[in-house]
Each structure stands twice: as structure tokens, then as C-alpha cells.
Design a protein around this motif. Structure first.
Motif, PDB file in Angstrom:
ATOM      1  N   PHE A  39       0.851  -1.191   0.000  1.00 44.97           N
ATOM      2  CA  PHE A  39       0.000   0.000   0.000  1.00 44.97           C
ATOM      3  C   PHE A  39       0.884   1.237   0.000  1.00 44.97           C
ATOM      4  N   VAL A  41       2.108   4.619   1.262  1.00 47.68           N
ATOM      5  CA  VAL A  41       2.022   5.345   2.533  1.00 47.68           C
ATOM      6  C   VAL A  41       2.934   6.552   2.433  1.00 47.68           C
ATOM      7  N   SER A  68      -3.432  -8.450  15.483  1.00 47.88           N
ATOM      8  CA  SER A  68      -4.072  -7.332  14.795  1.00 47.88           C
ATOM      9  C   SER A  68      -3.048  -6.625  13.914  1.00 47.88           C
ATOM     10  N   GLY A  69      -3.418  -6.343  12.682  1.00 54.39           N
ATOM     11  CA  GLY A  69      -2.510  -5.650  11.773  1.00 54.39           C
ATOM     12  C   GLY A  69      -1.547  -6.564  11.038  1.00 54.39           C
ATOM     13  N   SER A  70      -1.702  -7.890  11.202  1.00 53.22           N
ATOM     14  CA  SER A  70      -0.749  -8.819  10.566  1.00 53.22           C
ATOM     15  C   SER A  70      -1.065  -9.074   9.094  1.00 53.22           C
ATOM     16  N   GLY A  71      -2.234  -8.646   8.619  1.00 51.03           N
ATOM     17  CA  GLY A  71      -2.547  -8.801   7.196  1.00 51.03           C
ATOM     18  C   GLY A  71      -3.680  -9.776   6.898  1.00 51.03           C
ATOM     19  N   LYS A  72      -4.427 -10.197   7.922  1.00 47.43           N
ATOM     20  CA  LYS A  72      -5.488 -11.203   7.735  1.00 47.43           C
ATOM     21  C   LYS A  72      -6.594 -10.679   6.811  1.00 47.43           C
ATOM     22  N   SER A  73      -7.080  -9.478   7.117  1.00 43.06           N
ATOM     23  CA  SER A  73      -8.162  -8.930   6.285  1.00 43.06           C
ATOM     24  C   SER A  73      -7.673  -8.651   4.872  1.00 43.06           C
ATOM     25  N   THR A  74      -6.445  -8.180   4.772  1.00 43.73           N
ATOM     26  CA  THR A  74      -5.866  -7.925   3.445  1.00 43.73           C
ATOM     27  C   THR A  74      -5.847  -9.217   2.637  1.00 43.73           C
TER      28      THR A  74
HETATM   29  P1  ADP Z   1      -5.579  -7.581  10.241  1.00 39.88           P
HETATM   30  O1  ADP Z   1      -6.855  -7.903   9.534  1.00 39.88           O
HETATM   31  O2  ADP Z   1      -4.687  -8.774  10.425  1.00 39.88           O
HETATM   32  O3  ADP Z   1      -5.794  -6.881  11.540  1.00 39.88           O
HETATM   33  P2  ADP Z   1      -5.107  -5.834   7.980  1.00 39.88           P
HETATM   34  O4  ADP Z   1      -4.996  -6.757   6.850  1.00 39.88           O
HETATM   35  O5  ADP Z   1      -6.372  -5.081   8.130  1.00 39.88           O
HETATM   36  O6  ADP Z   1      -4.722  -6.587   9.338  1.00 39.88           O
HETATM   37  O7  ADP Z   1      -3.941  -4.771   7.889  1.00 39.88           O
HETATM   38  C1  ADP Z   1      -2.567  -5.141   7.807  1.00 39.88           C
HETATM   39  C2  ADP Z   1      -1.711  -3.916   7.740  1.00 39.88           C
HETATM   40  O8  ADP Z   1      -1.934  -3.255   6.516  1.00 39.88           O
HETATM   41  C3  ADP Z   1      -1.989  -2.893   8.828  1.00 39.88           C
HETATM   42  O9  ADP Z   1      -0.780  -2.370   9.248  1.00 39.88           O
HETATM   43  C4  ADP Z   1      -2.815  -1.867   8.126  1.00 39.88           C
HETATM   44  O10 ADP Z   1      -2.631  -0.616   8.706  1.00 39.88           O
HETATM   45  C5  ADP Z   1      -2.271  -1.905   6.719  1.00 39.88           C
HETATM   46  N1  ADP Z   1      -3.277  -1.531   5.714  1.00 39.88           N
HETATM   47  C6  ADP Z   1      -4.416  -2.189   5.428  1.00 39.88           C
HETATM   48  N2  ADP Z   1      -5.088  -1.587   4.445  1.00 39.88           N
HETATM   49  C7  ADP Z   1      -4.351  -0.499   4.087  1.00 39.88           C
HETATM   50  C8  ADP Z   1      -4.492   0.548   3.124  1.00 39.88           C
HETATM   51  N3  ADP Z   1      -5.552   0.596   2.313  1.00 39.88           N
HETATM   52  N4  ADP Z   1      -3.527   1.480   3.068  1.00 39.88           N
HETATM   53  C9  ADP Z   1      -2.448   1.425   3.866  1.00 39.88           C
HETATM   54  N5  ADP Z   1      -2.243   0.479   4.790  1.00 39.88           N
HETATM   55  C10 ADP Z   1      -3.179  -0.472   4.909  1.00 39.88           C
END
Ligand code: ADP
Ligand code: MG
Length: 259
Positions: A39, A41, A68-74
Motif C-alpha cells: 500500500f 504510505v 491485529s494488523g498482521s494482514g489477515k483482512s488484506t
Molecule cells: P488484520 O486484519 O490482520 O488486523 P489488515 O490486513 O487489516 O490486518 O492490515 C494489515 C496492515 O496493513 C496494517 O498495518 C494496516 O494498517 C495496513 N493496511 C491495510 N489496508 C491499508 C491501506 N488501504 N492502506 C495502507 N495500509 C493499509
């Protein structure tokens, strides 16, 4: 012992549930190959997924855990085509999701994917049953005359038939979440993906939801992938993938261990 037996049984059930055609085409449903996600930044960029590789077979129940923040949702967003990888390939059911156009993706999702999120966003002005009918109207897969009955059957499956005519605001959070599951199942998708689907439920409600997920896999032949922060739930699923800082650090398949 009991757990192993259950898992073996499940494998047999799902094998029998799949058709010969599916078996010959491939048992792999999801194939994630060399996926990176970056992404922008500020002036630079952040790498959120770092060379992620894994496969999920039809009929598997996989949990994804990690801080949290490890990339699961991504990662979930990659598999569902909500977002695209910066590098790498993603195939679901033999189709390259990362190469599909938006319009195609929306149709593909409507037919093939049941999505359950922590914030389930039922339409507040529609009754429970109409919320479940809505995706059927979009996908146009089931005959118009069948849709209401099918929605009622799904609500019955999640124990909500008595609430069918109520508005979402009239039922509890757990019941709304179960409605969201019925809605996710509306078009009978082979793949169900949840991002913290039990996230805002009390433990009794989340326990019931996980039972339902197990039934969908064992009896319905579905494939299920679920992000969860609940380690107890994750340890009950036959396979657990752990992510840390954008990488798979553990991929535990209890069936493989027993072979
Ligand atoms: P999880 O679901 O494991 O908590 P995410 O996949 O939501 O984690 O996010 C992983 C990392 O990617 C986090 O540090 C988040 O801030 C970053 N991130 C997610 N989406 C974006 C985006 N659109 N732009 C910049 N950073 C992002
Ligand atoms: Mg998340």
C-alpha cells in the motif's frame, strides 16, 4: 482421538458430497501463489503481504489467525476479489480472480461466494426474510417463485424462521449475525469466507455460529475460510493458518498430521 475421528469422517463426507466432475477437475479450490500486497504510505509504501503461498481444497474448514494488523483482512480481500495483489496470482475454482474485471467479479462473487463480516450491514428497512432474498434477486440463480421459500428454509437452518418478518432492529446482534449467514448462503455458494464473523458476538452466540459452520462443511460440502481472533475456535477447525507480519508462519492441518 475423538477429534481425529471427526475430521476423518468429515473428509469422507465432503468427498462423497462432491461430484465426479468436480473431483476430476481438481480438489484444489483456492490457490494463492507468491502474493505480495503493498500500500502507498506517504512518499513510500508498506508491504502488508510478503510472498504468501497456500492452497485450500474443496471441503476444507480453515481458520486464519494472527495479531491485529498482521494482514489477515488484506489476505481475505485478495481471495474474495475485494482488492488485488501487487504481485502474484490467485485462483479460485480455476478462475484467476486477480485478473477479473470489476463487473465480472461482482457477478462471480454473487454466484460463488458467501461473505460474512464482523459488521454485517443488513438493510434496516427490509425485513429479515427480504434481506435474505435480496442476493437471490441480484444473482437471478433461483427461480423467482422459489426465492421466498428458500429464504425461509435458510432462516430455519439458522434458527430464525420465527423472526422472518421482523426488521433487523427488532432482533439481537447474534440474531442479526445469523441472518447475515443465511444471506451469505442465499445463492448456495460453494465457498464461504468470514472475516471475524463472530467478532462482536457473546460466547454462546459465537459457539452456535461455529456449530453451524461445521454443519455447512460436514453436511453441506462447503469450503469455509474464517479469520478469527478466538484461539479456542481456531483450534477446533481442522486446519489453522497463522499469519504474522504479512507472512504465513504456521499452517497446521490436523488431518495431515494423522496420516
Ligand atoms: P488484520 O486484519 O490482520 O488486523 P489488515 O490486513 O487489516 O490486518 O492490515 C494489515 C496492515 O496493513 C496494517 O498495518 C494496516 O494498517 C495496513 N493496511 C491495510 N489496508 C491499508 C491501506 N488501504 N492502506 C495502507 N495500509 C493499509
Ligand atoms: Mg482484520
Amino acid at each position: 482421538m475423538h477429534r481425529i475421528w471427526t475430521v476423518d469422517c468429515m473428509a469422507i463426507l465432503t468427498r462423497e458430497a462432491s461430484t465426479n466432475a468436480e473431483k476430476t477437475s481438481s480438489s484444489v479450490l483456492i490457490d494463492v501463489r507468491n502474493v505480495f500486497k503493498r500500500f502507498p504510505v506517504g512518499e513510500g509504501e508498506v508491504t502488508v503481504l510478503k510472498n504468501v503461498n497456500f492452497q485450500v481444497n474443496r471441503g476444507e474448514f480453515v481458520s486464519i489467525v494472527g495479531p491485529s494488523g498482521s494482514g489477515k483482512s488484506t489476505l481475505i480481500n485478495m481471495i474474495t476479489g475485494i482488492d488485488r495483489p501487487s504481485e502474484g496470482e490467485i485462483e479460485v475454482g480455476g478462475i484467476r480472480i486477480d485478473e477479473m474485471k470489476e463487473g465480472q467479479l461482482a457477478r462471480w462473487r454473487g454466484q460463488n461466494l458467501g461473505l460474512v463480516f464482523q459488521f454485517f450491514q443488513l438493510l434496516p428497512a427490509l425485513s429479515i426474510v427480504d434481506n435474505v432474498i435480496l442476493p437471490m434477486d441480484f444473482a437471478n440463480k433461483f427461480d423467482r417463485k422459489e426465492r421466498r421459500q428458500r429464504a425461509m428454509d435458510l432462516l430455519d437452518t439458522v434458527g430464525l424462521a420465527d423472526h422472518a418478518l421482523k426488521l433487523p432492529s427488532m432482533i439481537s446482534g447474534g440474531e442479526q449475525q445469523r441472518t447475515a449467514i443465511a444471506r451469505a448462503l442465499a445463492n448456495d455458494p460453494p465457498l464461504i469466507v468470514g472475516d471475524e464473523p463472530t467478532g462482536n458476538l457473546d460466547s454462546a452466540s459465537s459457539g452456535r455460529m461455529v456449530e453451524l459452520f461445521f454443519r455447512l462443511v460436514e453436511e453441506g460440502g462447503k469450503t469455509l475460510i474464517m479469520v478469527t481472533h478466538d484461539r479456542d475456535i481456531a483450534h477446533r477447525t481442522p486446519r489453522m493458518i497463522e499469519i504474522a507480519d504479512g507472512e504465513i508462519v504456521r499452517d497446521e492441518d490436523s488431518r495431515r498430521v494423522t496420516l
